[in-house]
Write an enzyme that holds these catalytic residues in place. Structure first.
Site, PDB file in Angstrom:
ATOM      1  N   ASP A   1      -9.374 -15.339 -14.829  1.00  0.00           N
ATOM      2  CA  ASP A   1      -8.952 -14.740 -16.099  1.00  0.00           C
ATOM      3  C   ASP A   1      -7.745 -15.539 -16.621  1.00  0.00           C
ATOM      4  O   ASP A   1      -7.264 -16.465 -15.953  1.00  0.00           O
ATOM      5  CB  ASP A   1      -8.550 -13.280 -15.797  1.00  0.00           C
ATOM      6  CG  ASP A   1      -8.456 -12.414 -17.036  1.00  0.00           C
ATOM      7  OD1 ASP A   1      -8.560 -12.936 -18.156  1.00  0.00           O
ATOM      8  OD2 ASP A   1      -8.261 -11.195 -16.870  1.00  0.00           O
TER       9      ASP A   1
ATOM     10  N   GLU B   1      -6.518 -19.419 -20.782  1.00  0.00           N
ATOM     11  CA  GLU B   1      -6.455 -20.096 -22.098  1.00  0.00           C
ATOM     12  C   GLU B   1      -5.457 -21.244 -22.120  1.00  0.00           C
ATOM     13  O   GLU B   1      -5.748 -22.222 -22.843  1.00  0.00           O
ATOM     14  CB  GLU B   1      -6.123 -19.067 -23.182  1.00  0.00           C
ATOM     15  CG  GLU B   1      -7.213 -18.027 -23.364  1.00  0.00           C
ATOM     16  CD  GLU B   1      -7.250 -16.979 -22.246  1.00  0.00           C
ATOM     17  OE1 GLU B   1      -6.205 -16.767 -21.603  1.00  0.00           O
ATOM     18  OE2 GLU B   1      -8.319 -16.402 -22.011  1.00  0.00           O
TER      19      GLU B   1
ATOM     20  N   ASP C   1     -10.852  -8.693 -23.805  1.00  0.00           N
ATOM     21  CA  ASP C   1     -10.306  -7.338 -23.860  1.00  0.00           C
ATOM     22  C   ASP C   1     -10.753  -6.607 -25.115  1.00  0.00           C
ATOM     23  O   ASP C   1      -9.994  -6.434 -26.067  1.00  0.00           O
ATOM     24  CB  ASP C   1      -8.784  -7.400 -23.769  1.00  0.00           C
ATOM     25  CG  ASP C   1      -8.344  -8.018 -22.441  1.00  0.00           C
ATOM     26  OD1 ASP C   1      -9.194  -8.136 -21.527  1.00  0.00           O
ATOM     27  OD2 ASP C   1      -7.170  -8.390 -22.312  1.00  0.00           O
TER      28      ASP C   1
END
Ligand SMILES: *[C@@H]1O[C@H](CO)[C@@H](O)[C@H](O)[C@H]1NC(C)=O
Ligand SMILES: *[C@@H]1O[C@H](CO)[C@@H](O)[C@H](O)[C@H]1NC(C)=O
Ligand SMILES: *[C@@H]1O[C@H](CO)[C@@H](O)[C@H](O)[C@H]1NC(C)=O
Length: 982
Positions: free
Chosen positions: A552, A555, A628
């Protein structure tokens, strides 16, 4: 003055669709970034001036040295903008196989020592430079005063690229028809490297503004058309805009970006004449068919589609804002042709879209790097899928368990909780394959290190879950806690593989779940072997073969960084700035983890790694999800379009958090989420730490039962999904297919993004995404009957496309079976997918309008690579209804001469899996929609047991119950060739 104009423009266009959510101010608008402002400004000036022309032109091409003759050509490029400045651009044309042309522009021989980042293709493509010698057919002619080179290429020679030298214009034709034009609007621009003092023109007179240049142009073309004698007078501002004070250093909020290389953005416009719909540019929460971004009307966006991977909190359900990953590609679709373009760039890229009557116009604006365009010639969507996969890789067949049901939550608190969740699923007979652990399993969020208070014996726990035939997934994020007593931090600092600050020497530190943290630079090859060791069972003693990984926050998410990410002037391996590689960053992390899991066991097992961030090529390394999302109807509705966009962009192994990550959905909404999730390629329930527990077993009847049935439905359909993934691995075609991809001639379906087909199975699904919906309208394009999977109602064939209304009380939703298909399912309920491998199959035959049907089934052991050596079953079922009697047959596709060419013949002779599967039977066959009751049903002359229910549709020809022939226990094996006569 300019600034106020911009602000005014902003206020005007901000009206439609820009509903500002609380956190939007964390992310930049185009106007808040100097490169975007400059490059978008060109389009703005061009639109106000009919005489606007490109200052760029080409010199005659030279074949490239090295490589085979005709493989690639270089056109030196000139610009009339800077008469005193020496720099060179060059445009390369290459052919990449399968008719894909590549157009690359780089700045060469800069007298400064800078270089543009040119390694994006190394990460994204299967082969970075696979130029084929297909561009040898080139002609040159002079038309309308300009030289034009025409390359004819493609397997049938029907593709051509016409390259006009001055001003620069590139036209791509399919069969003589223009389908794509580059620099049609003269917006191509590549900012060359320059020194700060060369950028701010001394001679500028304060009144010599863009407006005055444009005003002057109206009566007098001299200033704007830089040709002939008047060239000396050329003022670059008509093209470049005002000197930009932010070009060499940019501030935003509390952050400064010290752009050492100065401005190096580039812009290119691409027009698709005669086109109404373009798709792509994943990942955005917006409709599949891309909207205008000029804020011109209701239903348009006012910001360009932004591609800059960020961790966005509570993202909007309908917005061009950037999300976690990006695929800079579009498909343009008309009822006659499809064409695609991939703009392979690793820096931030924004795309403006316009829909004038003449076609679709796009402008692509990137912050840095070379321009590297790939023209995917089509001519149909299925060709685009194959062409893109041929370039960037096919999705490998995932482990079977990873397409079953996943139960996640932030967080399952301890060892007991994990086992309890598994026990509760078993007690309620709800299938489950994977239990997930979010960040709280790790002591102080030091991933790899279990919190031994809550998880005293992680190995025992994993083994217990494994003994149920199940797996676990634990999160490993890229931020590494800065703590000398954390081995991972110590290793990474010792190996000096941490991403650097802009001084190139000190480690970048930022804030994340772990507190003060560092980020390993996965662009650095030194990090790879080390990362692989981290996952070996010897080094990570608390992991077992039942444990897989979730990446996760890649980015990367940096809580105290600009736009919640890394500063763009951070420095990676090779001295490249973070801005150059930002959009690739997340993909390098998932790749490193995939490679590590691949090395963990011998013989190798297929890895599973879930990533949030992605880039072209990421499909080779695992699944992604839409991040999310929120537990709202609006978000649920939007997820289908998002997933379809991801699918057509090559990211087929994708899903959305079932239930919504944030919020507490009502039980009705949760059930609808489960129904939608059961038909997503990746099916995982997940929830935020502040939400109420919502595992399906917690609800009362009838809700629990509906959720159980929905999850079981997914398990029944696993053979369908697995076959669809197998097909994706061979053809590149996605497992979720939008209407336009299925019926590229039917323009009425081109805007539809709330229903879809599963692979080539004939299943058509439409999730219900609103409260209290008693029936749902589904669009049918083709002249086939469609059968309701649950009720066996039939919606008859029709020459015209039509809408049908399907009853959708809470326990059901539209799952239709297209006539002409045969669906192989496994109807027996089990606790986990791994327990189903010897279960018998059921075939559901949906008789087509012509009386025929066919379907495919692919099966292998589900987690090894033995399929590469022929250990698989690949069958085709066919109903031939052309004669007086119908014949239903099963035959082998796994012979060497199939379309896939290189597949080995199935040899089910050795090993436990081959022996196990060779006895598996077909236990039931249901034939829907036979015109009349058969007189007998026989296999090899032996009567089979069968029953018949006459339909109510056959006699009336209108919607009604389908006729139903049920053949029970025909005692036929799935791996054998056989036929049944009806
Ligand atoms: C690069 O070119 C510019 C313009 O021609 C010139 O002013 C500058 O001195 C050159 N720089 C170097 C490092 O040669
Ligand atoms: C990038 O540019 C360098 C220097 O011109 C060249 O050596 C290298 O091969 C290029 N890399 C790619 C992947 O094109
Ligand atoms: C700019 O324009 C204004 C108004 O037209 C004029 O008064 C002023 O002298 C001009 N300035 C220069 C530097 O030319």
């Amino acid at each position: 003055m300019i600034l106020s104009t911009w602000l005014a423009a902003l206020t005007i266009v901000a009206a439609p669709l820009q509903v500002m959510a609380a956190k939007n101010h964390d992310f930049k608008l185009c106007q808040q970034q100097s490169f975007c402002r400059r490059l978008r400004g060109i389009a703005d000036r061009a639109s106000k001036d009919e005489g606007f022309t490109s200052p760029y032109s080409l010199l005659p091409p030279v074949p490239n040295k090295g490589g085979s003759a005709g493989a690639s050509w270089t056109f030196p490029m000139k610009t009339s903008l800077y008469k005193d400045v020496e720099f060179e651009l060059q445009l390369d044309i290459l052919e990449q196989g399968d008719g894909i042309a590549r157009i690359r522009v780089d700045e060469v021989n800069s007298n400064l020592s800078w270089k543009r980042y040119n390694e994006t293709s190394k990460w994204a493509l299967l082969e970075a430079e696979p130029a084929r010698a297909d561009l040898s057919s080139v002609t040159e002619k002079t038309s309308q005063g300009g030289k034009v080179n025409t390359f004819n290429y493609g397997a049938s020679g029907d593709l051509s690229l016409e390259i006009r030298h001055e001003p620069l214009l590139i036209t791509f034709k399919q069969g003589g028809e223009t389908v794509m034009i580059i620099n049609d609007r003269n917006l191509f621009h590549m900012e060359h490297f320059r020194r700060r003092e060369d950028f701010f023109f001394e001679e500028n007179n304060e009144n010599d503004t863009i407006e005055s240049a444009i005003d002057g142009a109206e009566g007098d073309q001299v200033v704007l058309s830089p040709t002939g004698k008047e060239k000396e007078k050329v003022d670059t501002k008509w093209f470049e805009g005002e000197p930009d004070k932010d070009a060499f250093e940019e501030r935003w909020k509390t952050w400064a970006d010290a752009k050492p290389k100065g401005p190096e953005g580039f812009s290119v416009d691409i027009t698709f004449p005669g086109t109404e719909h373009i798709y792509g540019l994943a990942e955005h929460a917006s409709p599949l068919s891309l909207r205008s971004t000029d804020g011109s009307a209701e239903g348009t966006f006012s910001e360009p589609y932004r591609l800059y991977n960020v961790d966005i909190f509570e993202y909007e359900a309908d917005s061009p804002m950037s999300l976690y990953g990006n695929i800079p590609m579009v498909h343009a679709q008309t009822s006659k042709h499809s064409v695609g373009v991939l703009n392979l760039v690793g820096s931030e890229t924004l795309v403006d879209v316009k829909h004038p009557k003449s076609g679709v116009q796009t402008q692509w604006m990137s912050e840095s790097g070379i321009m590297d365009l790939f023209i995917l010639p089509g001519p149909k969507p299925k060709d685009l899928f194959r062409q893109y996969a041929g370039l960037t890789g096919y999705t490998p067949i995932p482990p079977l368990w990873s397409i079953a049901y996943h139960q996640c939550r932030w967080n399952y608190l301890d060892q007991h909780d994990v086992l309890d969740v598994n026990r509760r699923f078993d007690e309620e007979d709800i299938p489950l394959d994977v239990t997930w652990l979010d960040i709280e399993y790790a002591a102080e969020h030091k991933y790899f290190d279990w919190d031994k208070k809550q998880f005293p014996d992680p190995v025992k726990m994993q083994n217990e879950v494994g003994a149920l035939g199940r797996k676990m997934v634990a999160i490993v994020d890229p931020h590494i806690k800065k703590s000398d007593n954390f081995r991972v931090y110590k290793d990474a600092t010792e190996k000096d593989i941490i991403t650097k600050r802009n001084d190139k020497t000190s480690n970048f530190e930022g804030w994340c779940w772990t507190g003060s943290s560092v980020w390993v630079d996965f662009f650095n090859p030194k990090s790879w072997d080390w990362w692989t060791e981290m996952f070996s069972f010897k080094v990570w003693e608390d992991s077992t073969k039942f444990l897989y990984i979730w990446n996760d926050m890649n980015e990367p998410s940096v809580f105290d960084g600009p736009e919640i990410s890394m500063p763009r002037d951070n420095v990676h391996y090779g001295g490249w700035e973070h801005r150059d590689v930002h959009n690739i960053n997340g993909a390098t992390f998932q790749k490193a983890t995939f490679d590590a899991l691949l090395e963990r066991e011998s013989p190798k097992k297929r890895p599973f790694v879930l990533s949030r961030s992605f880039f072209p090529g990421s499909q080779r390394y695992g699944a992604i999800w839409t991040g999310d999302n929120m537990g709202t109807w609006e978000h649920m509705a939007g997820q289908t379009a998002m997933l379809l966009s991801l699918n057509i962009c090559g990211m087929t192994f994708a899903g959305a958090d079932v239930g919504g990550f944030f919020g507490n959905p009502s039980v009705e909404m949760l059930i609808r989420w489960y129904q939608a999730g059961a038909f997503m390629p990746f099916f995982r329930a997940h929830a935020h730490i502040d939400t109420k527990r919502r595992e399906p077993y917690l609800f009362d009847e009838p809700y629990k039962g509906i959720m159980r049935d929905t999850i079981r439905l997914r398990y029944q359909m696993l053979p369908v999904w697995y076959t669809a993934f197998h097909e994706a691995s061979l053809s590149g075609a996605p497992t979720m297919r939008p209407q336009y991809a299925m019926f590229p001639e039917d323009s009425l379906g081109f805007a539809i993004d709330d229903q879809y087909y599963i692979g080539d199975s004939g299943l058509l699904v439409k999730p219900v995404t609103a409260a209290g919906v008693e029936d749902t309208v589904v669009y049918l394009s083709d002249n086939q009957p469609y059968y309701n999977y649950f009720s066996h109602r039939v919606y008859p064939a029709s020459k015209r496309s039509r809408h049908v209304k399907v009853p959708t009380p809470l326990e059901t939703f539209p799952v239709l079976l297209q006539g002409g298909y045969i669906l192989p399912i496994r109807a027996r309920a089990r606790k986990a997918s791994t327990l189903m491998w010897r279960d018998p199959f059921t075939l559901i035959v949906a008789v087509g309008a012509d009386g025929n049907a066919s379907g495919r089934l692919y099966v292998d052991d589900g987690d090894s690579y033995d399929y590469e050596s022929g250990q698989f079953v690949w069958r085709e079922f066919k109903l031939d209804g052309s004669g007086k009697t119908s014949t239903l047959s099963n035959h082998n596709l796994a012979t060497g001469d199939q379309a896939a060419g290189d597949l080995v013949k199935f040899s089910p002779s050795s090993g436990p899996w081959a022996e196990g599967i060779s006895t598996v039977q077909v236990e039931q066959i249901v034939v829907l929609g036979l015109k009349s009751k058969p007189t007998s049903v026989q296999a090899s002359g032996t009567d089979l047991e069968w029953s018949w229910v006459a339909g109510s549709s056959a006699s009336t020809g209108s919607e009604g119950d389908a006729s139903k022939l049920t053949i029970k226990n025909p005692k036929l094996k799935i791996v054998d060739d056989w036929s049944i006569t009806l």
